[in-house]
Design a protein around this motif. Structure first.
Motif, PDB file in Angstrom:
ATOM      1  N   UNK A 131      15.168   6.136  -2.366  1.00  0.00           N
ATOM      2  CA  UNK A 131      16.056   5.587  -3.384  1.00  0.00           C
ATOM      3  C   UNK A 131      15.783   4.083  -3.468  1.00  0.00           C
ATOM      4  N   UNK A 132      16.200   3.459  -4.558  1.00  0.00           N
ATOM      5  CA  UNK A 132      16.004   2.027  -4.707  1.00  0.00           C
ATOM      6  C   UNK A 132      16.171   1.584  -6.143  1.00  0.00           C
ATOM      7  N   UNK A 133      16.253   0.271  -6.331  1.00  0.00           N
ATOM      8  CA  UNK A 133      16.423  -0.316  -7.661  1.00  0.00           C
ATOM      9  C   UNK A 133      15.037  -0.576  -8.255  1.00  0.00           C
ATOM     10  N   UNK A 134      14.479   0.451  -8.874  1.00  0.00           N
ATOM     11  CA  UNK A 134      13.093   0.393  -9.367  1.00  0.00           C
ATOM     12  C   UNK A 134      13.033   0.599 -10.876  1.00  0.00           C
ATOM     13  N   UNK A 135      14.100   0.195 -11.588  1.00  0.00           N
ATOM     14  CA  UNK A 135      14.148   0.430 -13.020  1.00  0.00           C
ATOM     15  C   UNK A 135      13.027  -0.257 -13.790  1.00  0.00           C
ATOM     16  N   UNK A 136      12.532  -1.400 -13.309  1.00  0.00           N
ATOM     17  CA  UNK A 136      11.511  -2.143 -14.049  1.00  0.00           C
ATOM     18  C   UNK A 136      10.087  -1.838 -13.622  1.00  0.00           C
ATOM     19  N   UNK A 137       9.882  -0.830 -12.776  1.00  0.00           N
ATOM     20  CA  UNK A 137       8.549  -0.533 -12.259  1.00  0.00           C
ATOM     21  C   UNK A 137       7.996   0.740 -12.900  1.00  0.00           C
ATOM     22  N   UNK A 138       6.680   0.807 -12.990  1.00  0.00           N
ATOM     23  CA  UNK A 138       6.001   1.939 -13.618  1.00  0.00           C
ATOM     24  C   UNK A 138       5.588   2.939 -12.538  1.00  0.00           C
ATOM     25  N   UNK A 139       6.149   4.141 -12.606  1.00  0.00           N
ATOM     26  CA  UNK A 139       5.814   5.234 -11.677  1.00  0.00           C
ATOM     27  C   UNK A 139       5.876   4.787 -10.217  1.00  0.00           C
ATOM     28  N   UNK A 140       7.022   4.259  -9.755  1.00  0.00           N
ATOM     29  CA  UNK A 140       7.119   3.805  -8.362  1.00  0.00           C
ATOM     30  C   UNK A 140       7.157   4.985  -7.391  1.00  0.00           C
ATOM     31  N   UNK A 141       6.473   4.837  -6.271  1.00  0.00           N
ATOM     32  CA  UNK A 141       6.411   5.880  -5.249  1.00  0.00           C
ATOM     33  C   UNK A 141       6.291   5.249  -3.869  1.00  0.00           C
ATOM     34  N   UNK A 142       6.650   6.038  -2.860  1.00  0.00           N
ATOM     35  CA  UNK A 142       6.357   5.662  -1.474  1.00  0.00           C
ATOM     36  C   UNK A 142       5.165   6.496  -1.015  1.00  0.00           C
ATOM     37  N   UNK A 143       4.109   5.800  -0.566  1.00  0.00           N
ATOM     38  CA  UNK A 143       2.883   6.470  -0.136  1.00  0.00           C
ATOM     39  C   UNK A 143       2.824   6.493   1.381  1.00  0.00           C
ATOM     40  N   UNK A 144       2.416   7.638   1.931  1.00  0.00           N
ATOM     41  CA  UNK A 144       2.301   7.807   3.375  1.00  0.00           C
ATOM     42  C   UNK A 144       0.807   7.954   3.722  1.00  0.00           C
ATOM     43  N   UNK A 145       0.333   7.049   4.555  1.00  0.00           N
ATOM     44  CA  UNK A 145      -1.090   7.080   4.879  1.00  0.00           C
ATOM     45  C   UNK A 145      -1.375   6.422   6.209  1.00  0.00           C
ATOM     46  N   UNK A 146      -2.591   5.924   6.341  1.00  0.00           N
ATOM     47  CA  UNK A 146      -3.035   5.314   7.590  1.00  0.00           C
ATOM     48  C   UNK A 146      -3.999   4.181   7.272  1.00  0.00           C
ATOM     49  N   UNK A 147      -4.299   3.397   8.284  1.00  0.00           N
ATOM     50  CA  UNK A 147      -5.254   2.318   8.114  1.00  0.00           C
ATOM     51  C   UNK A 147      -6.664   2.881   7.994  1.00  0.00           C
ATOM     52  N   UNK A 148      -7.564   2.107   7.434  1.00  0.00           N
ATOM     53  CA  UNK A 148      -8.945   2.541   7.263  1.00  0.00           C
ATOM     54  C   UNK A 148      -9.575   2.894   8.606  1.00  0.00           C
ATOM     55  N   UNK A 149     -10.389   3.945   8.608  1.00  0.00           N
ATOM     56  CA  UNK A 149     -11.085   4.347   9.831  1.00  0.00           C
ATOM     57  C   UNK A 149     -12.157   3.347  10.239  1.00  0.00           C
ATOM     58  N   UNK A 150     -12.481   2.434   9.335  1.00  0.00           N
ATOM     59  CA  UNK A 150     -13.518   1.440   9.619  1.00  0.00           C
ATOM     60  C   UNK A 150     -12.923   0.050   9.816  1.00  0.00           C
ATOM     61  N   UNK A 151     -11.661   0.016  10.156  1.00  0.00           N
ATOM     62  CA  UNK A 151     -11.013  -1.273  10.344  1.00  0.00           C
ATOM     63  C   UNK A 151     -11.610  -2.098  11.465  1.00  0.00           C
ATOM     64  N   UNK A 152     -12.260  -1.446  12.438  1.00  0.00           N
ATOM     65  CA  UNK A 152     -12.838  -2.175  13.568  1.00  0.00           C
ATOM     66  C   UNK A 152     -14.076  -2.979  13.174  1.00  0.00           C
ATOM     67  N   UNK A 153     -14.709  -2.606  12.021  1.00  0.00           N
ATOM     68  CA  UNK A 153     -15.973  -3.249  11.660  1.00  0.00           C
ATOM     69  C   UNK A 153     -15.823  -4.747  11.414  1.00  0.00           C
ATOM     70  N   UNK A 154     -14.681  -5.167  10.913  1.00  0.00           N
ATOM     71  CA  UNK A 154     -14.545  -6.606  10.662  1.00  0.00           C
ATOM     72  C   UNK A 154     -14.547  -7.388  11.963  1.00  0.00           C
ATOM     73  N   UNK A 155     -14.101  -6.753  13.070  1.00  0.00           N
ATOM     74  CA  UNK A 155     -14.176  -7.420  14.369  1.00  0.00           C
ATOM     75  C   UNK A 155     -15.627  -7.513  14.847  1.00  0.00           C
ATOM     76  N   UNK A 156     -16.415  -6.491  14.535  1.00  0.00           N
ATOM     77  CA  UNK A 156     -17.840  -6.527  14.908  1.00  0.00           C
ATOM     78  C   UNK A 156     -18.543  -7.694  14.227  1.00  0.00           C
ATOM     79  N   UNK A 157     -18.334  -7.828  12.917  1.00  0.00           N
ATOM     80  CA  UNK A 157     -18.996  -8.912  12.186  1.00  0.00           C
ATOM     81  C   UNK A 157     -18.417 -10.271  12.562  1.00  0.00           C
ATOM     82  N   UNK A 158     -17.129 -10.303  12.883  1.00  0.00           N
ATOM     83  CA  UNK A 158     -16.532 -11.561  13.333  1.00  0.00           C
ATOM     84  C   UNK A 158     -17.131 -11.983  14.676  1.00  0.00           C
ATOM     85  N   UNK A 159     -17.360 -10.998  15.573  1.00  0.00           N
ATOM     86  CA  UNK A 159     -18.012 -11.309  16.844  1.00  0.00           C
ATOM     87  C   UNK A 159     -19.436 -11.795  16.644  1.00  0.00           C
TER      88      UNK A 159
END
Length: 249
Positions: A131-159
C-alpha cells in the motif's frame, strides 16, 4: 644500476597497463551491474497497492520500488510513503525487514531504487501485501530480487587498479634510488668531479737532472773568460793566464 633502471621501466609499463585495465574494467562492470546484470525483479513483482504471492529463496532478498517515469529523474527522485507486509508460509518465522536505500537506476524511462532488504528464513511462497500514496506514479510496483551475480568483479578491477598504482610508486622509488647512487659516485671520484681542479706533479714539467763532467765544467769556464775578454773585462794576457790555469798547463 642498469638492472634497477630496467626493473623500473618494466614496473612503469605494467603499472600503467594495470591502471588502465582496472579503471576501464571497474567502470564497465559498474555500468553492466546497474543496467544489464541487475536482477532487482528476479523473484517477481507486486503492484502498489495490491497483493500477490512471490516465491522467495532462503537468504537475503532486495525489495525495490519500480515505476515508469517521463523524462530523466534526478537523484532527488521523490519516494512515496509505502507499506509492506510479508506473510510467511505456515510454520515459518516472519522475515526481518531492514530499510536499505540504494542507488536510483533508470533505463529507457524504467526506474527502480532499492528501499528494503529482507532476510528470508526459509524458501517458500510468501504472501505480499502493499500500500502507499502512489497516485502520481505510472504502474508502481514492489520488485523482489537480488544483487547481480557479478557484483564481485568491480572489486577485482579495483584491486588491479591499486596494484598498478603500487607498481608506479615502486618504479618511481627505484628510479630515484638509482639516480642518487650515480650522483654519489661522481662526487666521490675526484677524477669525475667537475669542481675538483686537476692536480699536476712537479716532475711532469721538470727536465731530468744530470751531473756535469769535468770537461764540461772547463768548457763552460773557457766560454766565460772568452766572453770577459771580448767585452774588455780581461786583457789578452789575463785571458791566456786564466786559460792555462783552467786547462792545468
Amino acid at each position: 644500476m642498469a638492472g634497477a633502471r630496467t626493473v623500473s621501466r618494466i614496473l612503469t609499463v605494467s603499472g600503467i597497463l594495470m591502471m588502465v585495465v582496472g579503471g576501464v574494467g571497474f567502470i564497465l562492470v559498474m555500468i553492466l551491474n546497474a543496467f544489464v546484470l541487475d536482477e532487482f525483479d528476479a523473484y517477481g513483482e507486486v503492484p502498489i497497492p495490491g497483493s500477490g504471492h512471490v516465491q522467495l529463496p532462503a537468504g537475503q532478498a532486495q525489495i525495490s520500488f519500480h515505476t515508469s517515469v517521463t523524462g530523466s529523474p534526478s537523484s532527488g527522485f521523490p519516494m512515496p510513503p509505502l507499506k509492506l507486509s510479508i506473510i510467511p508460509p505456515e510454520g515459518v518465522a516472519d522475515p526481518v525487514l531492514t530499510e536499505n536505500h540504494g542507488t536510483l537506476t533508470t533505463i529507457n524511462s524504467d526506474t527502480h531504487i532499492r528501499i528494503w532488504t529482507a532476510e528470508i528464513p526459509a524458501a517458500g511462497t510468501y504472501q505480499i501485501r502493499t500500500d502507499g500514496q502512489v497516485g502520481g506514479y505510472i504502474n508502481p510496483q514492489l520488485a523482489f530480487g537480488k544483487e547481480s551475480s557479478y557484483g564481485y568483479l568491480h572489486w577485482v578491477f579495483l584491486g588491479l587498479l591499486g596494484l598498478g598504482l603500487l607498481d608506479l610508486i615502486v618504479a618511481l622509488f627505484l628510479r630515484k634510488a638509482g639516480g642518487g647512487r650515480r650522483t654519489v659516485g661522481l662526487v666521490s671520484n675526484p677524477s669525475l668531479d667537475p669542481y675538483t681542479p686537476p692536480s699536476y706533479t712537479q716532475t711532469s714539467h721538470t727536465p731530468p737532472s744530470y751531473t756535469p763532467t769535468d770537461q764540461g765544467v772547463r768548457l763552460e769556464q773557457l766560454k766565460t773568460i772568452a766572453a770577459l775578454r771580448d767585452s774588455g773585462a780581461l786583457t789578452q794576457d789575463e785571458f791566456e793566464a786564466e786559460k792555462r790555469r783552467i786547462l792545468g798547463e
